[in-house]
Write a protein that holds these residues in place. Structure first.
Motif, PDB file in Angstrom:
ATOM      1  N   LEU A  32       3.681   1.137   5.841  1.00  0.00           N
ATOM      2  CA  LEU A  32       2.428   1.796   5.505  1.00  0.00           C
ATOM      3  C   LEU A  32       1.254   0.827   5.578  1.00  0.00           C
ATOM      4  O   LEU A  32       0.138   1.204   5.949  1.00  0.00           O
ATOM      5  N   THR A  33       1.507  -0.430   5.235  1.00  0.00           N
ATOM      6  CA  THR A  33       0.469  -1.454   5.355  1.00  0.00           C
ATOM      7  C   THR A  33       0.080  -1.646   6.812  1.00  0.00           C
ATOM      8  O   THR A  33      -1.112  -1.755   7.144  1.00  0.00           O
ATOM      9  N   PHE A  34       1.082  -1.685   7.677  1.00  0.00           N
ATOM     10  CA  PHE A  34       0.810  -1.813   9.108  1.00  0.00           C
ATOM     11  C   PHE A  34      -0.004  -0.623   9.605  1.00  0.00           C
ATOM     12  O   PHE A  34      -0.968  -0.790  10.369  1.00  0.00           O
ATOM     13  N   LEU A  35       0.372   0.591   9.175  1.00  0.00           N
ATOM     14  CA  LEU A  35      -0.370   1.772   9.600  1.00  0.00           C
ATOM     15  C   LEU A  35      -1.813   1.739   9.092  1.00  0.00           C
ATOM     16  O   LEU A  35      -2.732   2.164   9.804  1.00  0.00           O
ATOM     17  N   ALA A  36      -2.026   1.241   7.871  1.00  0.00           N
ATOM     18  CA  ALA A  36      -3.387   1.133   7.349  1.00  0.00           C
ATOM     19  C   ALA A  36      -4.220   0.202   8.221  1.00  0.00           C
ATOM     20  O   ALA A  36      -5.398   0.489   8.509  1.00  0.00           O
ATOM     21  N   GLY A  80       3.121   8.319   8.473  1.00  0.00           N
ATOM     22  CA  GLY A  80       3.566   7.608   7.279  1.00  0.00           C
ATOM     23  C   GLY A  80       5.025   7.889   6.977  1.00  0.00           C
ATOM     24  O   GLY A  80       5.794   6.972   6.668  1.00  0.00           O
ATOM     25  N   ALA A  81       5.437   9.154   7.103  1.00  0.00           N
ATOM     26  CA  ALA A  81       6.830   9.522   6.848  1.00  0.00           C
ATOM     27  C   ALA A  81       7.766   8.892   7.877  1.00  0.00           C
ATOM     28  O   ALA A  81       8.807   8.330   7.530  1.00  0.00           O
ATOM     29  N   VAL A  82       7.385   8.974   9.156  1.00  0.00           N
ATOM     30  CA  VAL A  82       8.236   8.441  10.222  1.00  0.00           C
ATOM     31  C   VAL A  82       8.370   6.926  10.113  1.00  0.00           C
ATOM     32  O   VAL A  82       9.480   6.379  10.169  1.00  0.00           O
ATOM     33  N   TRP A  83       7.252   6.230   9.963  1.00  0.00           N
ATOM     34  CA  TRP A  83       7.296   4.771   9.903  1.00  0.00           C
ATOM     35  C   TRP A  83       7.998   4.277   8.640  1.00  0.00           C
ATOM     36  O   TRP A  83       8.753   3.301   8.684  1.00  0.00           O
ATOM     37  N   TRP A  84       7.768   4.944   7.501  1.00  0.00           N
ATOM     38  CA  TRP A  84       8.444   4.539   6.279  1.00  0.00           C
ATOM     39  C   TRP A  84       9.945   4.740   6.418  1.00  0.00           C
ATOM     40  O   TRP A  84      10.731   3.895   6.007  1.00  0.00           O
ATOM     41  N   ALA A  85      10.349   5.868   7.006  1.00  0.00           N
ATOM     42  CA  ALA A  85      11.776   6.146   7.175  1.00  0.00           C
ATOM     43  C   ALA A  85      12.438   5.104   8.072  1.00  0.00           C
ATOM     44  O   ALA A  85      13.529   4.614   7.775  1.00  0.00           O
ATOM     45  N   THR A 194      -3.109   6.937   3.692  1.00  0.00           N
ATOM     46  CA  THR A 194      -2.131   5.877   3.931  1.00  0.00           C
ATOM     47  C   THR A 194      -2.382   4.647   3.075  1.00  0.00           C
ATOM     48  O   THR A 194      -1.434   4.049   2.538  1.00  0.00           O
ATOM     49  N   LEU A 195      -3.630   4.239   2.932  1.00  0.00           N
ATOM     50  CA  LEU A 195      -3.935   3.038   2.152  1.00  0.00           C
ATOM     51  C   LEU A 195      -3.513   3.175   0.691  1.00  0.00           C
ATOM     52  O   LEU A 195      -2.858   2.267   0.157  1.00  0.00           O
ATOM     53  N   PRO A 196      -3.835   4.269  -0.004  1.00  0.00           N
ATOM     54  CA  PRO A 196      -3.345   4.399  -1.390  1.00  0.00           C
ATOM     55  C   PRO A 196      -1.822   4.410  -1.480  1.00  0.00           C
ATOM     56  O   PRO A 196      -1.257   3.830  -2.425  1.00  0.00           O
ATOM     57  N   LEU A 197      -1.144   5.058  -0.524  1.00  0.00           N
ATOM     58  CA  LEU A 197       0.317   5.061  -0.541  1.00  0.00           C
ATOM     59  C   LEU A 197       0.875   3.651  -0.352  1.00  0.00           C
ATOM     60  O   LEU A 197       1.861   3.279  -0.996  1.00  0.00           O
ATOM     61  N   ALA A 198       0.245   2.880   0.518  1.00  0.00           N
ATOM     62  CA  ALA A 198       0.676   1.494   0.720  1.00  0.00           C
ATOM     63  C   ALA A 198       0.500   0.677  -0.557  1.00  0.00           C
ATOM     64  O   ALA A 198       1.365  -0.128  -0.933  1.00  0.00           O
ATOM     65  N   LEU A 199      -0.616   0.890  -1.251  1.00  0.00           N
ATOM     66  CA  LEU A 199      -0.869   0.170  -2.497  1.00  0.00           C
ATOM     67  C   LEU A 199       0.140   0.545  -3.572  1.00  0.00           C
ATOM     68  O   LEU A 199       0.562  -0.294  -4.371  1.00  0.00           O
ATOM     69  N   GLU A 203       4.481  -3.853  -1.248  1.00  0.00           N
ATOM     70  CA  GLU A 203       3.859  -5.110  -1.640  1.00  0.00           C
ATOM     71  C   GLU A 203       2.762  -5.518  -0.661  1.00  0.00           C
ATOM     72  O   GLU A 203       2.129  -6.552  -0.832  1.00  0.00           O
ATOM     73  N   MET A 204       2.572  -4.676   0.356  1.00  0.00           N
ATOM     74  CA  MET A 204       1.570  -4.910   1.406  1.00  0.00           C
ATOM     75  C   MET A 204       1.798  -6.265   2.078  1.00  0.00           C
ATOM     76  O   MET A 204       0.871  -7.016   2.365  1.00  0.00           O
ATOM     77  N   HIS A 205       3.079  -6.508   2.346  1.00  0.00           N
ATOM     78  CA  HIS A 205       3.465  -7.761   3.019  1.00  0.00           C
ATOM     79  C   HIS A 205       3.095  -7.713   4.499  1.00  0.00           C
ATOM     80  O   HIS A 205       3.356  -6.724   5.189  1.00  0.00           O
ATOM     81  N   VAL A 206       2.467  -8.766   4.981  1.00  0.00           N
ATOM     82  CA  VAL A 206       2.138  -8.914   6.397  1.00  0.00           C
ATOM     83  C   VAL A 206       2.391 -10.355   6.803  1.00  0.00           C
ATOM     84  O   VAL A 206       1.868 -11.285   6.179  1.00  0.00           O
ATOM     85  N   SER A 207       3.223 -10.567   7.807  1.00  0.00           N
ATOM     86  CA  SER A 207       3.469 -11.906   8.367  1.00  0.00           C
ATOM     87  C   SER A 207       2.690 -12.024   9.668  1.00  0.00           C
ATOM     88  O   SER A 207       3.126 -11.528  10.722  1.00  0.00           O
ATOM     89  N   TRP A 208       1.534 -12.649   9.582  1.00  0.00           N
ATOM     90  CA  TRP A 208       0.683 -12.742  10.768  1.00  0.00           C
ATOM     91  C   TRP A 208       1.260 -13.732  11.773  1.00  0.00           C
ATOM     92  O   TRP A 208       1.438 -14.911  11.468  1.00  0.00           O
ATOM     93  N   ASN A 209       1.607 -13.233  12.923  1.00  0.00           N
ATOM     94  CA  ASN A 209       2.113 -14.062  14.010  1.00  0.00           C
ATOM     95  C   ASN A 209       1.829 -13.333  15.326  1.00  0.00           C
ATOM     96  O   ASN A 209       1.281 -12.226  15.335  1.00  0.00           O
ATOM     97  N   LEU A 210       2.208 -13.943  16.419  1.00  0.00           N
ATOM     98  CA  LEU A 210       1.917 -13.358  17.731  1.00  0.00           C
ATOM     99  C   LEU A 210       2.608 -12.018  17.910  1.00  0.00           C
ATOM    100  O   LEU A 210       2.034 -11.086  18.490  1.00  0.00           O
TER     101      LEU A 210
END
Length: 304
Positions: A32-36, A80-85, A194-199, A203-210
């Motif tokens: 959900l964080t990625f979708l936001a 949101g449903a598809v990506w979360w699943a 999507t943003l409130p659901l992610a919150l 944990e709104m984890h994002v590993s920034w890389n290529l």
């Protein structure tokens, strides 16, 4: 013109990559964080696109509201449903096959929401379609280990319900208006939910890389922008039906891509079930005599 001939196939190919991207992105960010993030960038790019192309924004607040609500349904709740699943372990191939429910579900509820009577052929198509999906999905669900739960599969199916209702909602309330501006507002609606659901859920984890940047770039430019731009092009040229005729290839395309990129097994129940489901979708939306479920009622493709 070469683009005119290839556009429907390119659109469907782009659309089918959505499930692979969802699986890949889950390695680097919460779904959900990625979708936001994706929706945020899509909003900015669509606003720029509308400014450059001279899109006309709605003058009625009711139209703005309908566009935002349709975005909540078509993008926010559905994706949101598809990506979360998928993030919770549903195989990308299975999720893609479940996506085949969308035109079937639209046809099934059409008699109740838009007074569209189904022919005998269409009822047969519905029966075959749902039977094929069950054959493809149930063996995988029954064979899952104890760490995997049925809930993500149920949420995935509920996502199909959201996009089904969203399709009919858009048909009922958004008959007019500049589709470029409507698309931008729909992504606003998607971000609003999507943003409130992610919150709340992540944990709104994002590993920034290529790899993450590449997945985000493809999601925004290839799917949210590229696929939508092609859809607008097809609508303008009156070729949506050509793209719709290829929609039946999306579940097997998604399954093949998942097998190539992630090694997901293509079992015989999945293969046979997909063939049965595709046949059912074809019969449900195929012209029977002089009657057919109109394409806009059959459902605009939902881009993943």
């Amino acid at each position: 013109m070469l683009l005119a001939r290839l556009a429907p196939a390119i659109f469907v190919l782009l659309w089918s990559t959505g499930w692979v991207v969802a699986k890949y992105a889950a390695f680097f960010a919460d779904p959900l964080t990625f979708l936001a993030l994706r929706y945020s960038f899509a909003i900015l790019l669509f606003i720029g696109f509308c400014a450059v192309t001279g899109a006309r924004w709605p003058r009625s607040w009711s139209v703005v509201g309908h566009a935002i609500v349709s975005g909540i349904l078509l993008h926010g709740l559905y994706l949101g449903a598809v990506w979360w699943a998928i993030g919770e372990g549903v195989p990308a191939a299975i999720s893609g096959i479940i996506a085949g429910l969308q035109p079937l579900m639209t046809a099934a509820v059409a008699p109740f929401l838009i007074s569209e009577n189904l022919s005998r052929q269409q009822r047969l198509g519905l029966m075959l379609g749902f039977s094929g999906i069950a054959l493809a999905v149930l063996p995988k669900v029954l064979a899952i280990d104890t760490e995997f739960h049925l809930l993500p599969v149920v949420i995935n199916v509920l996502g199909m319900g959201a996009v089904t209702y969203g399709t009919l909602y858009q048909k009922r309330h958004l008959q007019t208006g500049d589709i470029r501006a409507i698309a931008a507002l729909q992504y606003v609606g998607a971000l609003v939910v999507t943003l409130p659901l992610a919150l709340m859920l992540e944990e709104m984890h994002v590993s920034w890389n290529l790899e993450l940047v590449a997945a985000l770039a493809w999601s925004v430019l290839g799917l949210s922008m590229g696929a939508i731009a092609l859809l607008l092009y097809l609508i303008r040229r009156g070729q949506v039906s050509r793209a719709a005729s290829l929609i039946y290839l999306v579940p097997p395309l998604a399954a093949v891509q998942a097998a190539l990129f992630f090694g997901e097994a293509l079992t015989w129940p999945m293969i046979i079930g997909t063939i049965i489901a595709v046949t059912g979708v074809y019969l449900t939306n195929r012209k029977a005599g002089n009657e057919a479920l109109p394409q806009e009622q059959a459902g605009k493709p939902a881009v993943v």
